[in-house]
Write an enzyme that holds these catalytic residues in place. Sequence first.
Site: not given
Length: 326
Positions: A66, A74, A76, A159, A189-190, A241, A244, A249
């Site tokens: 993010h 930077d 921010s 996004p 997102h693992t 995930d 897990s 992984d």
Amino acid sequence: MEWTKAKVSLALSLFLVSLGISLADLRVGFYSNTCPQAESIISRVVSGAALSDPNLPAVLLRLHFHDCFVEGCDGSILVDNGPISEKNAFGHEGVRGFEIVEAAKAELETACPGVVSCSDIVALAARDAIFLANGPEYEVPTGRRDGRVSNMSLAKEMPDVSDSIEILKAKFMQKGLDAKELVLLSAAHTIGTTACFFMSKRLYDFLPGGQPDPTINPAFLPELTTQCPQNGDINVRLPMDRLSERLFDKQILRNIKDGFAVLQTDAGLYEDVTTRRVVDSYIGLLNPIFGPTFETDFVKAIVKMGKIGVKTGSKGDIRRVCSAFN
Ligand code: HEM
Ligand SMILES: *[C@@H]1O[C@H](CO)[C@@H](O)[C@H](O)[C@H]1NC(C)=O
């Protein structure tokens, strides 16, 4: 002749800058003379904090993403400058970890005042986080300087979970990242969790008549709806995930293939030919005998993400505290 060359290189840098990439001279070990303990101080703060919050590695990894996607990497996102603070943007909903960065910064200011940037702390903490989650070990080029702008309206293009694959590709492309890197970085997102808040549309308002996203494996749907019941508490968190969530992984890629992705955008990666091929390339029988492993390519992608729009040299500042401009 020389003049033409200069013009070509100027045009090239303007082009790269317009893509959000600057010709930055980040380098591994930037602080090796000015603050040799910098990286070990950060690692110690991160691993200490992870003892009391097992989800902290995920929190810090997300924070790096993010930070980089708005105004470049930077720092921010760390600034508190009132109601317009970038961190208050909807696109940063749920982002945490600020106090860990601030704690590391405080120790660094004691050890080597005015030397280590907040943006480098974020990038190094994400690296340490991945390692703590049993992920790959890698070196982080450093030398980022901190930005002087924090404005929530600059985060409008983050996004979003309901973005189509085309929009996601375009948003990553704008940051100089291709479809392969979109897959690799989404595979972050693992580790970690999502609030049910981000699941409502996918579970209860996806198709006309309130039907769920049909890409959810029917065996998984009841699990999701039990964890996030309709009109239930949107703050309840579930692992992204399945089975897990604490391990860095490639299980997330298998889950995406099998319809066990939790986020709508992750599931969408298997609905597009290009990104599906990338997912498959890491989980097929031939990997890693042929082709690089997921971990190797992930490291390349996150190091590249860490270079988006960085300020180096005389640009930006070294903040005294991460939550305020100097
Ligand atoms: C492709 C676009 C992406 C979308 C739409 C997206 C969306 C989300 C959402 C909705 C959450 C749950 C947030 C919450 O409830 O607190 C989340 C969590 C997370 N994201 Fe992403 N993400 C994207 C890409 C990335 C990337 C590139 C990274 C890092 C390289 C990343 C790392 C994480 C991590 C580690 C978490 C777990 C945070 C926690 O457990 O608190 N994400 N993401
Ligand atoms: C924040 O950004 C918006 C849109 O670019 C601009 O209109 C506004 O003046 C900015 N606010 C501050 C305080 O800089």
